[in-house]
Structure formats: C-alpha cells, structure tokens
Design an enzyme around this catalytic site. Structure first.
Site, short mmCIF file in Angstrom:
data_model
loop_
_atom_site.label_atom_id
_atom_site.label_comp_id
_atom_site.label_asym_id
_atom_site.label_seq_id
_atom_site.Cartn_x
_atom_site.Cartn_y
_atom_site.Cartn_z
N PHE A 229 0.90 -1.24 0.11
CA PHE A 229 0.07 0.10 -0.26
C PHE A 229 1.07 1.19 -0.05
O PHE A 229 0.57 2.12 0.66
CB PHE A 229 -0.99 0.07 1.04
CG PHE A 229 -1.59 -1.09 1.44
CD1 PHE A 229 -2.90 -1.55 0.78
CD2 PHE A 229 -1.13 -1.99 2.54
CE1 PHE A 229 -3.64 -2.86 0.82
CE2 PHE A 229 -1.95 -3.24 2.62
CZ PHE A 229 -2.97 -3.45 2.13
N ASP A 298 0.84 -0.65 5.43
CA ASP A 298 -0.05 0.64 5.97
C ASP A 298 -1.12 0.69 5.07
O ASP A 298 -1.32 1.66 4.00
CB ASP A 298 0.93 1.90 5.83
CG ASP A 298 0.54 3.11 6.01
OD1 ASP A 298 -0.59 3.05 6.84
OD2 ASP A 298 0.89 4.18 5.52
N CYS A 338 -5.08 3.33 10.35
CA CYS A 338 -5.49 4.66 10.37
C CYS A 338 -7.14 4.86 10.44
O CYS A 338 -7.46 5.83 10.44
CB CYS A 338 -4.77 5.41 9.10
SG CYS A 338 -5.79 4.88 7.77
#
Length: 394
Positions: A229, A298, A338
C-alpha cells in the site's frame, strides 16, 4: 452579532464542562431560532448558562465547538488560532527549518478548529473542510493563513469535494483560493517528493507517517524491504536512504506507482535497488515467496464507520497473518491502522491473533502513533486515530 441558541437537556452539559468539543443531537432539549447547517450557534445548559459557541450541523454531532468562551468568531479569531498552531509547528522544528517544509498546520480538534485540516507542502497550503461551517469560513481562513504565513505562502488549494457532508448539497468544487498551479517539490527530513494535491488521496501525501518513516530508516540497512500500500512511496525512499539491499513498492493504483517511481528517481536517480508494482495487495502477498525481512503494511482505513468494524478487524487479521507467514526469520514488520473507529486494543488484538495463527515467536519493538503536528486534544481522545506496531519475528 446575534446567533441562534441551542439548549441542552438537564445533566447533558457535563461533556462541555470537560471541554469536549462536540455536542450530540441527543443532548439537545430545544433550539431557539432556525439555524441552518454551517451557521454559528451558542450552546446553553438547562440552567441558561453559556457553555460554548460553534458550527451547527445535521447529524449525530450537532455542534462542533470553536470556543468555550463567548467571543466573536471573526477575522481576529481565525488569525489567532492559526498563529498558535503555526508557533507550535515552529517549536516542533517542522516549520521554518532548512530540511523540512512539509507538515500539518491545522489538525481539527487537536488545534481547536474541529472540521478543518490544513497541510503545508513547501509554499502551498492544502485546506480540507470536513464540516459545512468550515466550508463557509474558507475565505476567512485563507485570509488568516496569508496574514500568519506572509510571503512564505504562495498558494492555497481548497480540496473538500470528498470530505464535506454529501447531503449538504453545497456544490463545492476543488480549486485555488489563492495563487495558482505550481509544481512544488516538497521536502521531508531532507528527502524530496512530488505532491499531487489535486488528484491524490487526502491532501496529496500522508504527512502523519513522517516519524515512523524515520524509524524505518534506522532498521533498513542490508534488508530486503516490501512496502505494501505504498501510495507515493514514502517508506520506500526512507528505506533506500537507510541502506536497504532491495526495496519493492506495491499499490493497486497505477497512478500511485507512477508517483512512487518519480519520487524515488528524485532522491535516488538510476538506483537499481527499487522496483514498483501496480497490483492488488492481497494477491501480491499470497503469491510472493519468503523474500523479505522488512515488511510495511500501511493500508487505507478498513473501517470508516462502526457498522463495518468487524469486517475491518478480519481484514487486519488476514493481512498480518500472511505477513507473519511469509516474512524471513529475524524479520521486522511495521503494521498500521489509520481507522479512527478501530481502537488501539482492537487493532492489537487483530495483530496478536494473526501472530498466534502463524505460530511464530513475535516481539513488540515499538508502539507507534501519529506525530506531534497531528496533536490529540486531551479533552478529545477520539482524535488519536493512527495505531502502529513494529514487530520482530523469529
């Protein structure tokens, strides 16, 4: 100026007395006047006591608080809030220094401006409104930015089409509020990168991983690195500067891969250590061998709402399980979430479950979060959204 008034139900003022910056619709007893979404309203307790002033909106969060004291929300207000935020970034040695011109200037509730995000890339400020009130105030905010930043500011790009409430029907279009199109090469910790603030994700770059990228640099020497990613390659060029043997960047977006290649070339022209692939992350992980001893996971937010939390946690488990299975012995895994609705505990549990499934011995080296230019208001713990673990896998 006279504002509409919002009155709370008895005993519903406690959160505001603790300086939490949101008023939920269920806490409201009555509304005096007829406020429209985005209007400024004053909030009062059941005893007629003034509690706050903020932007009114439709939804579960009915008011986003701008001030807990009865002050005018005028030009001076915006200038002062932005000045305080800018002084903090200078204190953090992110603004006004030679080797860095990339940082978050305004981080919503963390800077006492709920619904507003501003990222700085060299001489350009990229502004995002997440509320109708901030959208209406965009020109005042732009003038305040010019007043505080002076000649160092050459462009203000407004990028809120994707972040404003779609039901508000604002017809908002992204574009420049000040200046015009320039190609700024931004600098982060001495490394250069191109930012596509017009068509890229978020404001064009993930500023919140700066310190975690620096940490990765210290672990990269002589390692084979996989950056999943990768978006525009941030972790990749830090790994290369850290002395990685080979770095592979993977993203499903061909445009992101193109920018990654461009950014690597900016910093390491002609370097044969880097290769980039436009491919689905899960497919790449499934077919790859045990070729890497440093992997970065990520992913974009798997969950933006609580109703998809269960699926998101399954996604994190699956993703990390493949990494644990494939990483070389003695490998290091940087893994992140996130998603604001995924708690630190839930994320850790998903990763731990994946580790247990692999049967390998795993140790925590670091527990990571967002950097200081993404501050968490102590009265608003929901602002802590970035979670990360650095794991040593035997």
């Amino acid at each position: 100026m006279k504002y509409c008034k919002v009155f709370l139900k008895p005993k519903k003022e406690e959160s505001l007395l603790r300086f939490h910056p949101w008023v939920f619709s269920g806490a409201i007893q009555s509304v005096e006047g007829d406020p429209e979404e985005g209007d400024l309203v004053e909030v009062y307790g059941a005893n007629q006591r003034f509690l706050a002033i903020g932007h009114y909106q439709i939804g579960s969060i009915a008011v986003r608080v701008l001030s807990f004291t009865p002050i005018p929300i005028d030009d001076a207000f915006w200038i002062e809030r932005i000045r305080i935020a800018y002084e903090l970034r200078k204190t953090l040695r992110l603004a006004g220094v030679e080797n860095n011109n990339t940082f978050r200037l305004i981080h919503g509730e963390g800077d006492n401006l709920p619904g507003l995000v501003i990222d700085m890339y060299a001489h350009t400020a990229v502004m995002q409104a997440h509320s109708v009130g901030m959208h209406y105030a965009r020109h005042q905010i732009a003038e305040a930015l010019k007043a505080v930043l002076g000649d160092t500011l050459q462009n203000i790009y407004y990028k809120s089409e994707a972040t404003l409430p779609y039901k508000a029907n604002l017809g908002s279009e992204d574009g420049y509020l000040f200046g015009g199109e320039v190609e700024d090469i931004a600098i982060e910790n001495g490394l250069k990168f191109c930012v596509d603030w017009q068509k890229g994700q978020k404001t064009g770059f993930f500023v919140d991983q700066r310190e975690n990228r620096s940490l990765l640099e210290h672990y990269a020497k002589d390692r084979s690195v996989l950056n999943m990613f990768c978006y525009t390659g941030g972790f990749s060029f830090y790994a290369m500067r850290g002395g990685a043997k080979v770095v592979h960047s993977v993203d499903s977006s061909a445009k992101a891969i193109s920018l990654t290649k461009k950014n690597v070339e900016l910093n390491f022209p002609g370097d044969p250590r880097h290769e980039a692939y436009a491919e689905d992350a899960f497919k790449y992980l499934e077919k790859m061998g045990s070729n890497y001893d440093l992997i970065i996971l990520d992913p974009p937010a798997f969950a933006k709402h609580k109703n998809v939390l269960r699926n998101a946690l399954q996604g994190y488990r699956k993703l990390n399980a493949i990494a644990f299975e494939k990483i070389k012995p003695g490998g290091i895994l940087f893994t992140f979430s996130c998603s604001q609705v995924v708690s630190k505990e839930n994320f850790r549990l998903a990763v731990f479950s994946a580790a247990a499934q692999s049967g390998r011995s795993v140790r925590i080296l670091h527990q990571l979060t967002q950097p200081a230019d993404h501050p968490v208001n102590i009265y608003h713990p929901e602002g802590e959204y970035l979670k990360g673990l650095v794991l040593y896998v035997e």
